[in-house]
Design a protein around this motif. Structure first.
Motif, short mmCIF file in Angstrom:
data_model
loop_
_atom_site.label_atom_id
_atom_site.label_comp_id
_atom_site.label_asym_id
_atom_site.label_seq_id
_atom_site.Cartn_x
_atom_site.Cartn_y
_atom_site.Cartn_z
N TRP A 164 0.68 -1.20 0.11
CA TRP A 164 0.06 -0.16 0.18
C TRP A 164 0.79 1.38 0.03
O TRP A 164 0.29 2.33 -0.23
CB TRP A 164 -0.92 -0.15 1.20
CG TRP A 164 -1.90 -0.98 1.02
CD1 TRP A 164 -2.23 -2.09 1.59
CD2 TRP A 164 -3.11 -1.11 0.20
NE1 TRP A 164 -3.33 -2.91 1.17
CE2 TRP A 164 -3.85 -2.01 0.39
CE3 TRP A 164 -3.31 -0.13 -0.88
CZ2 TRP A 164 -4.72 -2.27 -0.49
CZ3 TRP A 164 -4.64 -0.39 -1.73
CH2 TRP A 164 -5.32 -1.30 -1.60
N SER A 165 2.13 1.16 0.44
CA SER A 165 3.05 2.41 0.41
C SER A 165 3.10 2.96 -1.01
O SER A 165 3.28 4.14 -1.62
CB SER A 165 4.31 1.79 1.07
OG SER A 165 5.14 1.01 0.01
N ASN A 166 2.90 1.83 -2.12
CA ASN A 166 3.24 2.25 -3.51
C ASN A 166 2.03 3.00 -3.88
O ASN A 166 2.22 4.08 -4.56
CB ASN A 166 3.33 1.22 -4.25
CG ASN A 166 4.71 0.41 -4.36
OD1 ASN A 166 5.63 0.97 -4.00
ND2 ASN A 166 4.72 -1.15 -4.34
N THR A 167 0.85 2.89 -3.58
CA THR A 167 -0.52 3.52 -3.61
C THR A 167 -0.37 4.94 -3.17
O THR A 167 -0.72 5.94 -3.66
CB THR A 167 -1.62 2.78 -3.05
OG1 THR A 167 -1.79 1.60 -3.63
CG2 THR A 167 -2.77 3.48 -3.29
N TYR A 168 0.29 4.87 -1.75
CA TYR A 168 0.42 6.35 -1.12
C TYR A 168 1.55 7.08 -2.17
O TYR A 168 1.14 8.20 -2.31
CB TYR A 168 0.92 5.89 0.03
CG TYR A 168 1.33 7.24 0.95
CD1 TYR A 168 0.49 7.98 1.84
CD2 TYR A 168 2.67 7.55 1.23
CE1 TYR A 168 0.78 9.04 2.41
CE2 TYR A 168 3.29 8.83 2.04
CZ TYR A 168 2.08 9.34 2.43
OH TYR A 168 2.52 10.40 3.41
N TYR A 169 2.62 6.55 -2.39
CA TYR A 169 3.69 7.25 -3.31
C TYR A 169 3.00 7.90 -4.52
O TYR A 169 3.39 8.92 -4.69
CB TYR A 169 4.85 6.42 -3.61
CG TYR A 169 5.36 5.91 -2.55
CD1 TYR A 169 5.70 6.38 -1.08
CD2 TYR A 169 6.14 4.49 -2.71
CE1 TYR A 169 6.52 6.01 -0.34
CE2 TYR A 169 6.88 4.20 -1.58
CZ TYR A 169 7.25 4.83 -0.30
OH TYR A 169 7.88 4.26 0.70
N HIS A 170 2.36 6.99 -5.05
CA HIS A 170 1.47 7.47 -6.33
C HIS A 170 0.62 8.78 -6.03
O HIS A 170 0.76 9.68 -6.82
CB HIS A 170 0.60 6.27 -7.17
CG HIS A 170 -0.01 6.61 -8.18
ND1 HIS A 170 0.55 6.88 -9.63
CD2 HIS A 170 -1.37 7.16 -8.43
CE1 HIS A 170 -0.17 7.36 -10.48
NE2 HIS A 170 -1.57 7.36 -9.78
#
Length: 923
Positions: free
Chosen positions: A383-389
């Motif tokens: 979910w950190s990738n979703t946050y970064y995006h």
């Protein structure tokens, strides 16, 4: 203890005692542990998603409380601007009044009145769930102290130039007459049309064709765009078009956004009514023409012929006018995503209006860094990738709403519309030397996400430097859903870092979405919504079956479910209790994005509660008013006593590892396996020969009684975070037998969590009991396979064993005789021939049970033939179903998979029947 487990008789009374005794307030050592509840809407009631997440939060809270941490679970609710205003406006409507009849001040008084009377539903339901929040600290986003924090943040951000007022495009609800956030917009595919319109070139040399799903917006077109590399139109770039139905000319522009292979390759640009067009308008400095009023009627900015028309009325007339002019090329059916307000149900308009914004980029940069540097950890990490995006593509945040209920924006205007921001009108006048000039306050309120963004620190007393702020910030973990990572999680991180210099939480546990047992999203229209309080108190069985089927279970299966459930609950109501529901949630809390909630599992865990209750009754019947070794006296532990203590240590280790990694499903499985199979099914049975046998000494009996109560007491503490009620009830009865004074140590939740005692891990006893279990299971399997009565005493022969097998047989013969119901045991010598026997293996050692005189071979063969025939018909029926394309293509995947599982089970059973028949033929 009562003979039958009845959750209704214990749960509410226990909770009342807990709350009145102030067990939920922070207590403990130097290490703090804090969870902030995601504040539910004050208008809301508990749904399955709430119940799931609250179970997780309470399990963590209870676990850390028992670990000795200074533990706070902060409760509270959100004022829910739009939702609450709508509720109260509906109540007024029944009286034939509107909020405008009352005026702003009187209306807000009415909302507060409603909140006091009806706004606490979810708090009451949380108590039913066993939530161990510190209710003395219950917060509300409109409380004075939280409102002051909101005011302070707004003023400080404005002073730094991070809050500004500007005209931009927003999601506009024409019914509620307010801007709304993306989260309040639901887009669903609907049937619509694509209108192909001809736009004549100004020089008369021809026309371009544009396609649109919203013809009425063409009145606000300020350009037509083509792709800069589209050879068909390069010669037209820079020329103009005569916009039909208006007296305006608009330019033809080039922009990479246009897809040259889609449609005609020409796109009409309406910057004031489309988000993508708005961005293009900014790039090309296009005029913004707002042709709609707040109620979605055509405004005075449009030609007179259309002014005042509803948007859809105008659409119809514009299409007719294009057709009359010969400029309508064609109309095509078209599926499109239509954005509707989640509360109003009307189509949302992109709308150009003045609003207040937060300049977000300066706040986003440190918030992005905090996660990348590991100061905040997402669980699961993906979910950190979703946050970064989201954070890397973030836009300024519209924070104003055109409502009356909420935090009114602290801005005042003079007659020339100069704006002044301050904590109060008095402060504004003093700061800007305004004297007695007339000022009017901004009527808008702040987006509810603005106040909830401050939740982690505002609830702890910020902007005051309170002891709570110092103790509990950063909080430990945020438990929330993936759908609000941007709307709430990211904003809390930004605001927390900005105003406290701390991250608001160290970890973010993202839970899955609860769906029904078929994997369908729960919705009222599908009839598959479950109310968690109904699960606790009791669901009408007919309703329960209807919810399970929702058109996906055939009538025969539904009837079976009904009969089975009615057998368990003859009164027609199925109350499962809080603990069964909570344990179900914990057992399903994997790292999956979607979690299918199955009522069969709640039934299973209700049976688990019964199993625990009956085990406790057995222990108490054999230990109350008996010597359990707490007052001295010699204690001798049997191999079974040493084994169960060893297994307990392994379970604690497995549980702790799972909890640290937020794998509540693995923790639940470990607890279930130890409780049901290891302690109840095996250890309690192994205790009976000792407790009831004359051949055992008082020291051995005392050792077993001591082990029964000490392991059960530890087990209740292990289970308590997941199942708070039944464990408290049993612990109160069992704890005194272990030497605990329950008048001084009043509740299980205040007891220390069990710690691993490595000295009790006993590999030898583990191996010995596993050996015993293999033999007992082998004998029981032979009984089942050969249809031998469970209580019939058997002769058993052993062959091909080791010297260690012989030694164990000599040591544990009494256990074997009692638990396997054996009347004689014989060890066959090498070369000694065995009679015709059914066999099983325990390692390399053979277990033989002579069949002579045990069964009627002819009768048993007839029974097996009958079962084989029945299974064969069912196999044929399901195989035919699965080979039918109409069924496999149209039925939900979960239903098809269930039929495949049934077929596998039948084929497995047929294989066993064949093996049994083969054995019988050899007799």
């Amino acid at each position: 203890m009562e003979k039958a487990y009845d959750p209704k008789s214990i749960e509410q009374n226990l909770y009342k005692t807990w709350e009145e005794s102030d067990y939920f307030s922070p207590k403990g050592g130097d290490d703090s542990y804090c969870i902030m509840i995601p504040p539910p809407n004050v208008t809301g009631s508990l749904h399955m998603g709430h119940a799931f997440q609250h179970t997780i939060m309470d399990a963590l809270t209870r676990y850390h409380r028992m670990k000795g941490d200074n533990t706070l679970w902060q409760p509270g609710s959100d004022h829910a601007g739009i939702a609450t205003q709508m509720v109260v406006e509906r109540l007024l409507d029944k009286e034939g009044k509107s909020r405008h009849d009352l005026g702003r001040e009187a209306f807000i008084d009415k909302v507060w009145e409603w909140k006091e009377e009806s706004g606490g539903t979810i708090s009451r339901q949380m108590r039913r769930l066993g939530d161990s929040c510190d209710w003395s600290r219950e917060a509300f986003t409109m409380d004075d102290d939280l409102s002051n924090a909101v005011l302070e943040v707004f003023v400080r951000l404005h002073e730094e130039g991070l809050i500004y007022r500007g005209q931009r495009l927003v999601n506009w609800d024409p019914k509620l007459l307010t801007a709304v956030s993306d989260l309040e917009v639901e887009s669903h595919e609907e049937d619509g049309h694509l209108w192909h319109l001809k736009y004549p070139l100004s020089d008369g040399s021809g026309h371009l064709v544009v396609a649109t799903t919203r013809p009425e917006t063409m009145l606000g077109d300020t350009a037509v765009a083509v792709h800069p590399e589209d050879e068909r139109y390069q010669h037209l770039i820079g020329k103009t078009i005569k916009l039909p139905l208006t007296d305006r000319e608009i330019p033809i522009i080039a922009d990479d956004y246009v897809e040259k292979d889609f449609g005609s390759g020409c796109v009409k640009i309406t910057p004031a009514h489309d988000f993508n067009d708005y961005e293009m308008g900014q790039r090309h400095n296009l005029e913004m023409i707002n042709i709609l009023t707040p109620t979605a009627h055509i405004s005075d900015a449009a030609p007179e012929a259309y002014r005042g028309m509803d948007r859809y009325e105008a659409r119809k007339k514009i299409v007719e006018d294009f057709e009359q002019l010969g400029l309508l090329e064609k109309i095509e059916p078209h599926k499109l995503k239509v954005p509707r307000g989640d509360r109003s149900g009307v189509v949302i308009e992109p709308y150009l209006t003045d609003q207040w914004y937060v300049k977000i980029a300066p706040l986003a940069e440190p918030a992005l860094k905090a996660v990348k540097d590991g100061d905040i950890k997402f669980v699961p990490d993906n979910w950190s990738n979703t946050y970064y995006h989201w954070m890397e593509n973030i836009q300024d945040w519209c924070i104003s709403r055109q409502l009356w209920w909420g935090h009114q924006i602290p801005a005042w205007y003079d007659k020339d519309d100069n704006v002044y921001v301050g904590r109060s009108e008095e402060e504004v006048r003093q700061k800007h030397n305004l004297g007695d000039i007339e000022l009017r306050r901004d009527e808008d309120v702040l987006d509810t996400w603005f106040s909830s963004a401050l939740w982690p620190f505002a609830t702890l007393g910020w902007p005051q430097e309170t002891p709570e702020l110092k103790t509990f910030l950063p909080t430990s973990v945020l438990v929330t859903g993936f759908d609000i990572i941007f709307f709430w999680v990211a904003r809390m991180i930004m605001m927390g870092l900005k105003f406290t210099g701390e991250v608001p939480f160290k970890e973010i546990y993202i839970t899955g979405l609860i769906r029904d047992e078929h994997g369908q999203k729960m919705s009222k229209s599908k009839g598959n919504v479950l109310d968690p309080i109904d699960i606790i108190d009791g669901i009408d069985i007919d309703s329960l079956v209807a919810k399970r089927t929702t058109g996906m279970m055939n009538p025969k299966d539904a009837e079976k479910v009904s009969k089975r459930t009615r057998k368990q609950f003859p009164e027609g109501i199925a109350p499962y209790g809080t603990d069964a529901m909570r344990f179900t949630f914990c057992a399903m809390a994997s790292t999956s994005r979607d979690i299918n909630f199955d009522l069969n599992r709640v039934e299973g865990y209700r049976n688990f509660c019964n199993k625990i209750w009956n085990a406790a009754r057995y222990v108490l019947m054999n230990t109350e008013e008996q010597d359990t070794g707490v007052n001295g006296g010699e204690i001798t532990l049997s191999v079974a006593d040493r084994w169960i203590q060893s297994e307990l240590q392994k379970t604690i280790t497995e549980y702790e590892k799972a909890i640290v990694n937020y794998r509540f499903d693995l923790a639940s499985n470990a607890l279930y396996e130890f409780t049901w199979n290891t302690y109840c099914d095996w250890y309690l049975e192994l205790s009976k020969p000792i407790l009831y046998g004359d051949e055992y000494s008082e020291a051995e009996k005392r050792g077993t009684r001591h082990t029964l109560v000490s392991v059960l007491e530890s087990l209740m503490r292990l289970l308590h975070p997941f199942m708070p009620f039944i464990t408290e009830e049993i612990w109160q009865r069992v704890a005194p037998l272990t030497g605990i004074n329950t008048k001084e140590q009043t509740s299980i939740m205040l007891q220390p969590f069990p710690e691993v005692q490595t000295n009790l891990v006993d590999e030898q006893s583990d191996q010995d009991i596993e050996w015993l279990k293999k033999i007992i299971v082998g004998v029981r399997n032979i009984r089942g396979e050969m249809n031998i009565a469970p209580g019939k005493p058997l002769t058993v022969l052993f062959r091909n064993g080791s010297e260690q097998d012989k030694t164990r047989l000599e040591s544990y013969q009494n256990f074997l005789s009692k638990l396997a119901k054996l009347e004689s045991i014989e060890w066959l010598q090498a070369g000694q021939e065995a009679p015709m026997s059914a066999t099983a293996l325990a390692g390399k050692m053979e277990i033989l049970i002579p069949m002579a005189g045990l069964i009627d071979v002819e009768q048993e063969m007839a029974r097996l033939n009958k079962e084989k025939e029945k299974l064969g018909k069912e196999q044929q029926r399901i195989s035919g179903k699965l080979s039918n394309k109409n069924f496999t293509d149209k039925a939900p995947e979960a239903v098809v998979n269930k039929e495949k599982e049934k077929l596998e089970d039948i084929e497995s059973t047929l294989s066993k029947v064949a093996e049994q028949m083969k054995q019988l033929e050899s007799l």
